[in-house]
Design a protein around this motif. Structure first.
Motif, PDB file in Angstrom:
ATOM      1  N   ALA A   1     -72.819   6.173  77.091  1.00 48.16           N
ATOM      2  CA  ALA A   1     -72.656   7.584  76.692  1.00 48.16           C
ATOM      3  C   ALA A   1     -73.783   8.010  75.766  1.00 48.16           C
ATOM      4  CB  ALA A   1     -71.300   7.772  76.015  1.00 48.16           C
ATOM      5  N   TYR A   2     -74.047   7.170  74.787  1.00 48.03           N
ATOM      6  CA  TYR A   2     -75.103   7.461  73.794  1.00 48.03           C
ATOM      7  C   TYR A   2     -76.470   7.570  74.477  1.00 48.03           C
ATOM      8  CZ  TYR A   2     -77.831   6.550  69.481  1.00 48.03           C
ATOM      9  OH  TYR A   2     -78.712   6.597  68.427  1.00 48.03           O
ATOM     10  N   SER A   3     -76.726   6.657  75.405  1.00 44.28           N
ATOM     11  CA  SER A   3     -78.023   6.648  76.096  1.00 44.28           C
ATOM     12  C   SER A   3     -78.183   7.910  76.933  1.00 44.28           C
ATOM     13  CB  SER A   3     -78.148   5.410  76.998  1.00 44.28           C
ATOM     14  OG  SER A   3     -77.985   4.237  76.232  1.00 44.28           O
ATOM     15  N   GLN A   4     -77.105   8.316  77.617  1.00 45.51           N
ATOM     16  CA  GLN A   4     -77.182   9.519  78.463  1.00 45.51           C
ATOM     17  C   GLN A   4     -77.469  10.760  77.616  1.00 45.51           C
ATOM     18  OE1 GLN A   4     -73.644  10.383  80.750  1.00 45.51           O
ATOM     19  NE2 GLN A   4     -74.644  12.008  81.909  1.00 45.51           N
ATOM     20  N   GLN A   5     -76.754  10.865  76.496  1.00 45.12           N
ATOM     21  CA  GLN A   5     -76.949  12.048  75.641  1.00 45.12           C
ATOM     22  C   GLN A   5     -78.351  12.055  75.021  1.00 45.12           C
ATOM     23  OE1 GLN A   5     -73.889  12.482  72.704  1.00 45.12           O
ATOM     24  NE2 GLN A   5     -74.831  14.263  71.742  1.00 45.12           N
ATOM     25  N   LEU A   6     -78.770  10.887  74.523  1.00 48.42           N
ATOM     26  CA  LEU A   6     -80.114  10.785  73.934  1.00 48.42           C
ATOM     27  C   LEU A   6     -81.195  11.159  74.948  1.00 48.42           C
ATOM     28  CD1 LEU A   6     -80.335   7.420  71.945  1.00 48.42           C
ATOM     29  CD2 LEU A   6     -80.399   9.724  71.003  1.00 48.42           C
ATOM     30  N   ARG A   7     -80.965  10.754  76.199  1.00 45.58           N
ATOM     31  CA  ARG A   7     -81.964  10.974  77.246  1.00 45.58           C
ATOM     32  C   ARG A   7     -82.288  12.463  77.383  1.00 45.58           C
ATOM     33  NH1 ARG A   7     -79.321   8.306  81.283  1.00 45.58           N
ATOM     34  NH2 ARG A   7     -78.771  10.108  82.544  1.00 45.58           N
TER      35      ARG A   7
ATOM     36  N   THR B   1     -77.019  -0.526  67.867  1.00 47.52           N
ATOM     37  CA  THR B   1     -77.955   0.205  68.734  1.00 47.52           C
ATOM     38  C   THR B   1     -78.265   1.567  68.117  1.00 47.52           C
ATOM     39  OG1 THR B   1     -77.204  -0.957  70.708  1.00 47.52           O
ATOM     40  CG2 THR B   1     -78.174   1.210  71.059  1.00 47.52           C
ATOM     41  N   VAL B   2     -77.220   2.236  67.638  1.00 41.98           N
ATOM     42  CA  VAL B   2     -77.414   3.541  66.980  1.00 41.98           C
ATOM     43  C   VAL B   2     -78.316   3.369  65.752  1.00 41.98           C
ATOM     44  CG1 VAL B   2     -76.250   5.425  65.750  1.00 41.98           C
ATOM     45  CG2 VAL B   2     -75.161   4.380  67.763  1.00 41.98           C
TER      46      VAL B   2
ATOM     47  N   PHE C   1     -69.295   0.620  76.833  1.00 40.87           N
ATOM     48  CA  PHE C   1     -69.223   1.986  77.373  1.00 40.87           C
ATOM     49  C   PHE C   1     -69.913   2.994  76.448  1.00 40.87           C
ATOM     50  CE2 PHE C   1     -66.228   2.962  81.072  1.00 40.87           C
ATOM     51  CZ  PHE C   1     -66.237   1.685  81.596  1.00 40.87           C
ATOM     52  N   PRO C   2     -69.704   2.927  75.124  1.00 45.23           N
ATOM     53  CA  PRO C   2     -70.368   3.916  74.262  1.00 45.23           C
ATOM     54  C   PRO C   2     -71.895   3.842  74.329  1.00 45.23           C
ATOM     55  CG  PRO C   2     -68.743   2.657  73.006  1.00 45.23           C
ATOM     56  CD  PRO C   2     -68.825   2.016  74.349  1.00 45.23           C
ATOM     57  N   VAL C   3     -72.426   2.664  74.667  1.00 45.63           N
ATOM     58  CA  VAL C   3     -73.891   2.529  74.795  1.00 45.63           C
ATOM     59  C   VAL C   3     -74.371   3.413  75.952  1.00 45.63           C
ATOM     60  CG1 VAL C   3     -75.796   0.914  75.232  1.00 45.63           C
ATOM     61  CG2 VAL C   3     -73.829   0.179  73.859  1.00 45.63           C
TER      62      VAL C   3
ATOM     63  N   LEU D   1     -87.361   4.061  74.662  1.00 47.45           N
ATOM     64  CA  LEU D   1     -86.182   3.406  74.106  1.00 47.45           C
ATOM     65  C   LEU D   1     -85.452   2.741  75.276  1.00 47.45           C
ATOM     66  CD1 LEU D   1     -84.575   3.340  71.452  1.00 47.45           C
ATOM     67  CD2 LEU D   1     -83.605   5.543  72.093  1.00 47.45           C
ATOM     68  N   VAL D   2     -85.107   1.459  75.109  1.00 49.06           N
ATOM     69  CA  VAL D   2     -84.348   0.769  76.157  1.00 49.06           C
ATOM     70  C   VAL D   2     -83.087   0.193  75.526  1.00 49.06           C
ATOM     71  CG1 VAL D   2     -84.329  -1.155  77.808  1.00 49.06           C
ATOM     72  CG2 VAL D   2     -86.422   0.171  77.479  1.00 49.06           C
ATOM     73  N   ASN D   3     -81.935   0.576  76.040  1.00 50.13           N
ATOM     74  CA  ASN D   3     -80.672   0.025  75.557  1.00 50.13           C
ATOM     75  C   ASN D   3     -80.102  -0.894  76.632  1.00 50.13           C
ATOM     76  OD1 ASN D   3     -80.819   1.469  73.161  1.00 50.13           O
ATOM     77  ND2 ASN D   3     -79.801   3.260  74.048  1.00 50.13           N
ATOM     78  N   ILE D   4     -79.852  -2.144  76.228  1.00 47.88           N
ATOM     79  CA  ILE D   4     -79.298  -3.101  77.196  1.00 47.88           C
ATOM     80  C   ILE D   4     -77.776  -2.982  77.151  1.00 47.88           C
ATOM     81  CG2 ILE D   4     -79.172  -5.498  77.959  1.00 47.88           C
ATOM     82  CD1 ILE D   4     -82.046  -4.343  78.040  1.00 47.88           C
ATOM     83  N   GLY D   5     -77.248  -2.441  78.222  1.00 44.24           N
ATOM     84  CA  GLY D   5     -75.787  -2.350  78.360  1.00 44.24           C
ATOM     85  C   GLY D   5     -75.316  -3.547  79.142  1.00 44.24           C
ATOM     86  N   SER D   6     -74.672  -3.283  80.280  1.00 40.71           N
ATOM     87  CA  SER D   6     -74.078  -4.332  81.109  1.00 40.71           C
ATOM     88  C   SER D   6     -73.368  -3.590  82.238  1.00 40.71           C
ATOM     89  CB  SER D   6     -73.064  -5.092  80.239  1.00 40.71           C
ATOM     90  OG  SER D   6     -72.165  -5.834  81.027  1.00 40.71           O
TER      91      SER D   6
END
Ligand SMILES: NC(=O)c1ccc[n+]([C@@H]2O[C@H](COP(=O)([O-])OP(=O)(O)OC[C@H]3O[C@@H](n4cnc5c(N)ncnc54)[C@H](OP(=O)(O)O)[C@@H]3O)[C@@H](O)[C@H]2O)c1
Length: 269
Positions: A163-169, A118-119, A159-161, A136-141
């Protein structure tokens, strides 16, 4: 003009499951779609099914765990369509096993696919998404927010997806790129309950069930795809399905013991 008309969307994992349904929904809504996955025959079948409808689609054989493949995917998209408006990171997989018995190698494997890929894809597409002020859309779960029993290396790789998505946002907002994290529960599919026969062989029966026995109905993929695309269009931060799972996330943040109790109550053992 409808929102997605003529926009250019890349969907990783677009040859099967949720990724394929997202790709079909985007193509139907008028987007020009690029599907990325490894198996060329399955990719060709997915591309042919979309092209047959008269919609615009290209398939690019890609392993998202490989730098060179991802660079080639972005380059091909630019050569073909000249821009990128949306990247959906959907390639990913779940797992079954006890955390304590899951090997370091398995954790590495799932981190590679579910998080580091994803990164990699985000980094490669971002210059183009910034130019288009795109999405950007990241499919987590649900496993990106809560760790249910028997899910092997899955929660630790999802879980890191989140965290990464929140920070990128926050970081990308000034540049006009929206970041959506999707956290679905089990998705309805024909092979539900059989996908993990091998991995779950020595675990309680619940482990082989969708969501490792979480007491939730499978989400119809077309409904999930529609919800994700609508949230993306509205530049929302997250989709959690079913929404009531948010209550569990909130309780677990305030009281981990109460969160565990709730989680175990809503999972078969
Ligand atoms: N299924 C569920 O119940 C569920 C629930 C919550 C979240 N999710 C998440 O939703 C996403 C889709 O899941 P799904 O079950 O619908 O998927 P799926 O049916 O198993 O399909 C996975 C897709 O990803 C591709 N893929 C796998 N490894 C890849 C790689 N290294 N490089 C490029 N493409 C790769 C596959 O094609 P190739 O194998 O040909 O590469 C295929 O197109 C995943 O991120 C998953 O974690 C699923």
């Amino acid at each position: 003009m409808a929102y997605w008309t003529d926009k250019v969307a890349i969907v990783t994992g677009g040859s099967a499951g949720l990724g394929r349904v997202l790709a079909e929904s985007l193509a139907e809504a008028g987007a020009r779609v690029v599907l990325a996955a490894r198996n060329p025959e399955r990719l060709d079948r997915a591309v042919a099914a979309i092209a047959e409808q008269g919609w615009t689609v290209v398939g690019v054989p890609t392993d998202v765990t490989e730098d060179a493949d991802v660079a080639a995917l972005i380059e091909r998209t630019i050569v073909e369509f000249g821009r990128i408006d949306l990247l959906i990171n959907c390639a990913g997989c779940s797992d079954r096993g006890l955390a304590a018995e899951t090997s370091v190698e398995r954790f590495q494997e799932l981190l590679e696919l579910n998080f580091l890929a994803t990164v990699r894809c985000c980094r490669a597409a971002l210059p183009h998404l910034i130019r288009s002020r795109g999405h950007l859309v990241n499919i987590g779960s649900l496993a990106a927010k809560t760790a249910t029993r028997f899910l092997g290396a899955s929660p630790a790789s999802k879980f890191p997806v989140a965290a990464y998505s929140q920070q990128l946002r926050s970081e990308l907002k000034p540049q006009g790129v929206s970041v959506l994290l999707a956290c679905p529960g089990p998705i309805a599919r024909d092979d539900a309950g059989q996908r993990y026969d091998q991995q779950a062989a020595n675990l309680p029966d619940a482990a082989n069930q969708p969501g490792a026995g979480v007491k939730l109905k499978g989400i119809p993929p077309a409904r999930l795809a529609a919800t994700i695309l609508q949230a993306c269009q509205r530049r929302k931060a997250e989709v959690v399905m079913p929404g009531k799972a948010r209550l569990l996330f909130a309780v677990a943040q305030i009281s981990p013991a109460a969160g565990d109790w709730l989680l175990n109550r809503f999972t078969k053992s």
